[in-house]
Design a protein around this motif. Structure first.
Motif, PDB file in Angstrom:
ATOM      1  N   ASN A  34       0.828  -1.382  -0.001  1.00  0.00           N
ATOM      2  CA  ASN A  34      -0.096  -0.026  -0.070  1.00  0.00           C
ATOM      3  C   ASN A  34       0.959   1.350   0.040  1.00  0.00           C
ATOM      4  OD1 ASN A  34       1.013  -0.301   2.666  1.00  0.00           O
ATOM      5  ND2 ASN A  34      -0.939   0.172   3.664  1.00  0.00           N
ATOM      6  N   MET A  35       2.194   1.040  -0.064  1.00  0.00           N
ATOM      7  CA  MET A  35       2.986   2.462  -0.209  1.00  0.00           C
ATOM      8  C   MET A  35       3.203   2.471  -1.585  1.00  0.00           C
ATOM      9  SD  MET A  35       5.706   1.675   3.091  1.00  0.00           S
ATOM     10  CE  MET A  35       5.346   1.969   4.618  1.00  0.00           C
ATOM     11  N   PRO A  36       3.745   3.601  -1.977  1.00  0.00           N
ATOM     12  CA  PRO A  36       4.228   3.861  -3.543  1.00  0.00           C
ATOM     13  C   PRO A  36       4.682   3.136  -4.112  1.00  0.00           C
ATOM     14  CG  PRO A  36       4.347   5.985  -2.174  1.00  0.00           C
ATOM     15  CD  PRO A  36       4.331   4.712  -1.199  1.00  0.00           C
ATOM     16  N   VAL A  37       4.204   2.629  -5.373  1.00  0.00           N
ATOM     17  CA  VAL A  37       4.929   1.658  -6.235  1.00  0.00           C
ATOM     18  C   VAL A  37       6.227   1.926  -6.590  1.00  0.00           C
ATOM     19  CG1 VAL A  37       4.812   0.660  -8.602  1.00  0.00           C
ATOM     20  CG2 VAL A  37       2.647   0.839  -7.354  1.00  0.00           C
ATOM     21  N   ALA A  38       6.370   3.283  -6.802  1.00  0.00           N
ATOM     22  CA  ALA A  38       7.983   3.541  -7.460  1.00  0.00           C
ATOM     23  C   ALA A  38       9.024   3.441  -6.303  1.00  0.00           C
ATOM     24  CB  ALA A  38       8.106   5.057  -8.097  1.00  0.00           C
ATOM     25  N   ALA A  39       8.689   3.496  -5.071  1.00  0.00           N
ATOM     26  CA  ALA A  39       9.600   3.387  -4.039  1.00  0.00           C
ATOM     27  C   ALA A  39       9.976   1.859  -3.775  1.00  0.00           C
ATOM     28  CB  ALA A  39       9.068   4.032  -2.714  1.00  0.00           C
ATOM     29  N   ARG A  40       9.229   0.840  -4.445  1.00  0.00           N
ATOM     30  CA  ARG A  40       9.738  -0.393  -4.274  1.00  0.00           C
ATOM     31  C   ARG A  40      11.216  -0.550  -4.987  1.00  0.00           C
ATOM     32  NH1 ARG A  40       4.270  -3.455  -6.340  1.00  0.00           N
ATOM     33  NH2 ARG A  40       2.708  -2.653  -4.759  1.00  0.00           N
ATOM     34  N   GLU A  41      11.454   0.035  -6.204  1.00  0.00           N
ATOM     35  CA  GLU A  41      12.643  -0.029  -6.885  1.00  0.00           C
ATOM     36  C   GLU A  41      13.723   0.668  -5.762  1.00  0.00           C
ATOM     37  OE1 GLU A  41      15.054   0.812 -10.826  1.00  0.00           O
ATOM     38  OE2 GLU A  41      13.350   2.218 -10.220  1.00  0.00           O
ATOM     39  N   ALA A  42      13.528   1.680  -5.054  1.00  0.00           N
ATOM     40  CA  ALA A  42      14.450   2.431  -4.364  1.00  0.00           C
ATOM     41  C   ALA A  42      14.577   1.406  -3.049  1.00  0.00           C
ATOM     42  CB  ALA A  42      13.949   3.682  -3.734  1.00  0.00           C
ATOM     43  N   SER A  43      13.781   0.679  -2.371  1.00  0.00           N
ATOM     44  CA  SER A  43      13.821  -0.008  -1.373  1.00  0.00           C
ATOM     45  C   SER A  43      15.041  -1.110  -1.562  1.00  0.00           C
ATOM     46  CB  SER A  43      12.723  -0.527  -1.013  1.00  0.00           C
ATOM     47  OG  SER A  43      12.106  -1.613  -1.771  1.00  0.00           O
ATOM     48  N   ILE A  44      14.978  -1.638  -2.707  1.00  0.00           N
ATOM     49  CA  ILE A  44      15.811  -2.795  -3.239  1.00  0.00           C
ATOM     50  C   ILE A  44      17.225  -2.339  -3.270  1.00  0.00           C
ATOM     51  CG2 ILE A  44      16.829  -4.130  -5.133  1.00  0.00           C
ATOM     52  CD1 ILE A  44      14.605  -5.764  -3.934  1.00  0.00           C
ATOM     53  N   TYR A  45      17.573  -1.168  -3.721  1.00  0.00           N
ATOM     54  CA  TYR A  45      18.997  -0.456  -3.613  1.00  0.00           C
ATOM     55  C   TYR A  45      19.374  -0.031  -2.350  1.00  0.00           C
ATOM     56  CZ  TYR A  45      18.722  -0.899  -8.872  1.00  0.00           C
ATOM     57  OH  TYR A  45      18.328  -1.364 -10.192  1.00  0.00           O
ATOM     58  N   THR A  46      18.242   0.557  -1.664  1.00  0.00           N
ATOM     59  CA  THR A  46      18.828   0.880  -0.187  1.00  0.00           C
ATOM     60  C   THR A  46      19.120  -0.180   0.272  1.00  0.00           C
ATOM     61  OG1 THR A  46      17.132   2.770  -0.383  1.00  0.00           O
ATOM     62  CG2 THR A  46      17.438   2.156   1.700  1.00  0.00           C
ATOM     63  N   GLY A  47      18.483  -1.301   0.487  1.00  0.00           N
ATOM     64  CA  GLY A  47      18.885  -2.382   1.130  1.00  0.00           C
ATOM     65  C   GLY A  47      20.121  -3.180   1.147  1.00  0.00           C
ATOM     66  N   ILE A  48      20.381  -3.163  -0.448  1.00  0.00           N
ATOM     67  CA  ILE A  48      21.843  -3.688  -0.853  1.00  0.00           C
ATOM     68  C   ILE A  48      23.192  -2.690  -0.786  1.00  0.00           C
ATOM     69  CG2 ILE A  48      21.853  -2.963  -3.204  1.00  0.00           C
ATOM     70  CD1 ILE A  48      22.530  -6.116  -3.832  1.00  0.00           C
ATOM     71  N   THR A  49      22.797  -1.430  -0.632  1.00  0.00           N
ATOM     72  CA  THR A  49      23.720  -0.703  -0.347  1.00  0.00           C
ATOM     73  C   THR A  49      24.259  -0.520   1.054  1.00  0.00           C
ATOM     74  OG1 THR A  49      23.035   0.970  -1.975  1.00  0.00           O
ATOM     75  CG2 THR A  49      24.548   1.918  -0.416  1.00  0.00           C
ATOM     76  N   MET A  50      23.260  -0.818   1.989  1.00  0.00           N
ATOM     77  CA  MET A  50      23.460  -1.126   3.371  1.00  0.00           C
ATOM     78  C   MET A  50      24.315  -2.396   3.525  1.00  0.00           C
ATOM     79  SD  MET A  50      20.399   0.609   5.535  1.00  0.00           S
ATOM     80  CE  MET A  50      19.131  -0.025   4.573  1.00  0.00           C
ATOM     81  N   GLY A  51      23.802  -3.425   2.720  1.00  0.00           N
ATOM     82  CA  GLY A  51      24.625  -4.689   2.853  1.00  0.00           C
ATOM     83  C   GLY A  51      25.947  -4.731   2.556  1.00  0.00           C
ATOM     84  N   GLU A  52      26.166  -3.938   1.403  1.00  0.00           N
ATOM     85  CA  GLU A  52      27.693  -3.690   0.895  1.00  0.00           C
ATOM     86  C   GLU A  52      28.426  -3.099   2.067  1.00  0.00           C
ATOM     87  OE1 GLU A  52      26.984  -3.857  -4.034  1.00  0.00           O
ATOM     88  OE2 GLU A  52      27.042  -1.681  -2.668  1.00  0.00           O
ATOM     89  N   TYR A  53      27.932  -1.908   2.649  1.00  0.00           N
ATOM     90  CA  TYR A  53      28.853  -1.032   3.542  1.00  0.00           C
ATOM     91  C   TYR A  53      29.268  -1.952   4.695  1.00  0.00           C
ATOM     92  CZ  TYR A  53      29.154   2.565   7.038  1.00  0.00           C
ATOM     93  OH  TYR A  53      30.017   3.387   7.995  1.00  0.00           O
ATOM     94  N   TYR A  54      28.271  -3.123   5.209  1.00  0.00           N
ATOM     95  CA  TYR A  54      28.677  -3.873   6.210  1.00  0.00           C
ATOM     96  C   TYR A  54      29.623  -5.158   5.816  1.00  0.00           C
ATOM     97  CZ  TYR A  54      25.998  -1.564   9.728  1.00  0.00           C
ATOM     98  OH  TYR A  54      25.593  -0.440  10.576  1.00  0.00           O
ATOM     99  N   ARG A  55      29.398  -5.451   4.582  1.00  0.00           N
ATOM    100  CA  ARG A  55      30.452  -6.299   4.041  1.00  0.00           C
ATOM    101  C   ARG A  55      31.768  -5.626   3.922  1.00  0.00           C
ATOM    102  NH1 ARG A  55      30.161  -6.056  -2.301  1.00  0.00           N
ATOM    103  NH2 ARG A  55      31.218  -4.254  -1.613  1.00  0.00           N
ATOM    104  N   ASP A  56      31.909  -4.303   3.488  1.00  0.00           N
ATOM    105  CA  ASP A  56      33.277  -3.634   3.520  1.00  0.00           C
ATOM    106  C   ASP A  56      33.878  -3.565   4.539  1.00  0.00           C
ATOM    107  OD1 ASP A  56      32.804  -3.723   0.708  1.00  0.00           O
ATOM    108  OD2 ASP A  56      32.706  -1.139   0.700  1.00  0.00           O
ATOM    109  N   MET A  57      33.293  -3.732   5.840  1.00  0.00           N
ATOM    110  CA  MET A  57      33.788  -3.902   7.064  1.00  0.00           C
ATOM    111  C   MET A  57      34.591  -5.366   7.380  1.00  0.00           C
ATOM    112  SD  MET A  57      31.172  -1.678   9.497  1.00  0.00           S
ATOM    113  CE  MET A  57      30.471  -0.439   9.078  1.00  0.00           C
TER     114      MET A  57
END
Length: 587
Positions: A295-318
């Protein structure tokens, strides 16, 4: 900032004119409410904007402001334990400020700007530092030490670094190399750009999940990619939540991408109460949740995928092992389809954009086990598990097929198993793992030398059962020869006593790899003894009444510290009972 105006509004897509000097993927603020959007097409001074908030009420002529900055995330202490929406707005803070419904156009910093963190330097003034090097630490949660790294474009001599309490916006160190560069407690990264690594490594170690059907038959490697497609109600979300709870990872990123609100509500309410099995601390202390429900905006689904993986890469780099659960990539693909339709692009199969496969490949490509950029050859991993929701369970549809091309593990959920209340309802005949053979050495060294043989034997028995079931449907069970009945008995034991697992039972919800081997080897040993006994004329009915058969069924409900003794007692009882049967048969 360069201002423009709205020319046309079409659902989540806005056409803006007058944006001089705009670039692809610049973030813009739209209308009087300042809705967040991202430029996805440029033609002269006209820009097509993908809006990440509800566009109801927007009208032509309203202003559009270009921030001249791509969609970026603030990365620093405070990410863990947080719950974000698709564009990294903290939902708990939003609720405090605007109530249960998100106010449009509200921009809130992703990280607490006032909280002070204790920074402990690991380098001293005058040291030479290079990109990716760890210069200090912050105890983010009792489970995770947050490492402050030198940005990728900075190297030189440390001219200033000092211990103390800092906010995420404070400078903690300075580097001189011709020009001065400041290093803050937090940094920014554009979400569509993968964080670079030195080199990818071969996946050789399994990501242990405590789920027997996954760990034994279809394991995913640390840094691997897995797809879990299945029809409605087959258990995708429960399986992903089990992985998030029990996977052998340092950090978990759970992205609820377009799934129903009640499913994400369950995650939000249960995760804060869960206990990490190893440390006995709250599981949220190593978890980040990204919620972008249907029920949240459709377009933000794409952003949520990239938001999640960017945070994942950040902790991977640690140097941490990170597991990301995306639930579900089908909803993301549907968002791509809607935006593509609004842009009047030539549709591909079933209306999805022609570039669907490339987008999925780019996403899964960001996973992997890698030597990250740092002078000390630090290794981190990012494992990606994407749920797919094919309509009617049809795995031939485009999202499933394109996902299968780029992932190496396929966990096929089966509606018929779910209807029989067999959970996890992963079909052992159609699922596969391309990592299993490559991790054979790890299993031999860390579990048992006979692990690979036991796994292969169990799969062969289940395959044989499938073939025999067709005969049973024609002539009936009673008409089968006794050896075939023995095979069916062993297969039933594997299914009921091993593969079936309750997510809601305190003991059965998680099974260590050692316990898995003990359980499976006991079942297979009983099967071999049964086959030998049948050759001596003993019926399978009589064998099914043995006390040791009932003891095998109790193993999965037995606590880890008591399993060794129960298995020992069960095998002793098996030996005793089969010896008695053989003696009676020989008289």
């Amino acid at each position: 900032m360069a201002d423009g105006i709205i020319s046309r509004v079409s659902g989540p897509v806005v056409i803006a004119s007058g944006l001089e000097g705009a670039q692809m993927f610049d973030v813009v603020r739209i209308g009087d409410m300042g809705l967040v959007g991202e430029i996805i097409r440029l033609e002269g001074n006209k820009a097509t904007v993908q809006v990440y908030e509800d566009t109801t009420g927007l009208r032509p002529g309203e202003k559009v402001i270009n921030t001249k900055r791509p969609l970026s995330m603030q990365l620093g202490p405070g990410l863990l334990t947080s719950i974000y929406d698709g564009i990294q707005r903290p939902l708990d803070v939003l609720r405090e400020q605007s109530g249960d419904f998100i106010s449009r156009g509200k921009v809130i910093p992703a990280l607490d700007q006032t909280k002070k963190w204790e920074f402990v330097p690991l380098k001293k003034k005058g040291d030479q530092v290079s990109p990716g090097e760890i210069i200090g630490e912050v105890q983010e949660t009792p489970l995770i030490m947050h490492k402050i790294m030198v940005p990728h474009n900075v190297k030189g001599t440390l001219t200033d670094i000092s211990e103390g309490k800092y906010t995420v916006n404070d400078i903690v160190a300075s580097v001189q190399n011709g020009t001065k560069a400041d290093i803050g407690l937090s940094s920014w990264w554009t979400v569509r750009t993968p964080r670079p690594v030195l080199r990818k490594l071969a996946p050789e170690e399994p990501l242990l999940t405590g789920q027997r059907v996954l760990d034994t038959f279809f394991p995913v490697a640390k840094g691997g990619t897995a797809a879990i497609p299945g029809p409605f109600g087959s258990g995708k979300t429960v399986t992903q939540q089990q992985l998030a709870k029990w996977a052998d990872s340092n950090v978990i990123v759970y992205v609820g991408c377009g799934e129903r609100g009640n499913e994400m509500t369950e995650v939000l309410t249960t995760f804060p109460k869960l206990e990490d099995p190893k440390s006995k601390r709250p599981l949220m202390e190593r978890t980040i949740l990204v919620a972008n429900t249907s029920n949240m905006p459709v377009a933000a689904r794409e952003a949520s995928i990239y938001t999640g993986i960017t945070m994942g890469e950040y902790y991977r780099d640690m140097g941490y092992g990170v597991a990301l659960m995306a639930d579900s990539t089908s909803r993301w693909a549907e968002a791509l389809r809607e935006i593509s339709g609004r842009l009047e692009e030539m549709p591909g199969e079933e209306g999805y954009p022609a570039y669907l496969g490339r987008r999925l490949a780019e996403f899964y490509e960001r996973g992997g086990k890698a030597v990250v950029i740092s002078p000390e050859e630090r290794v981190g991993s990012l494992t990606l598990v994407g749920a797919v929701s094919p309509p009617g369970g049809d795995f031939s549809e485009p999202v499933s097929q394109n996902t299968l091309r780029v992932t190496r593990v396929f966990w096929a959920l089966d509606a018929s198993l779910a209807s029989r209340r067999h959970f996890p309802s992963i079909n052992w005949l159609t699922s596969y793992s391309l990592y299993a053979d490559g991790m054979g050495d790890w299993y031999k060294n860390n579990v048992a030398t006979s692990w690979i043989a036991a796994r292969k034997e169990a799969l062969e028995i289940l395959q044989k059962e499938s073939e025999l079931q067709e005969i049973v449907q024609l002539v009936g069970y009673d008409a089968l020869p006794e050896p075939e009945k023995g095979v069916l008995d062993t297969a039933r034991s594997i299914r009921e006593d091993y593969l079936q697992q309750s997510a809601y039972d305190d003991v059965d919800t998680y099974t260590s790899i050692r316990k898995q081997f003990l359980m499976l080897s006991t079942i297979l040993e009983f099967g071999k003894m049964e086959a030998d006994a049948i050759k001596k004329g003993i019926t399978s009915v009589k064998i099914g009444q043995l006390e040791s058969r009932k003891m095998i069924s109790k193993i999965k409900w037995t606590k880890e510290d008591q399993v060794e003794q129960l298995v020992k007692d069960t095998k002793s009882k098996m030996q005793q009972e089969f010896t008695t049967l053989m003696t009676e048969a020989s008289r």
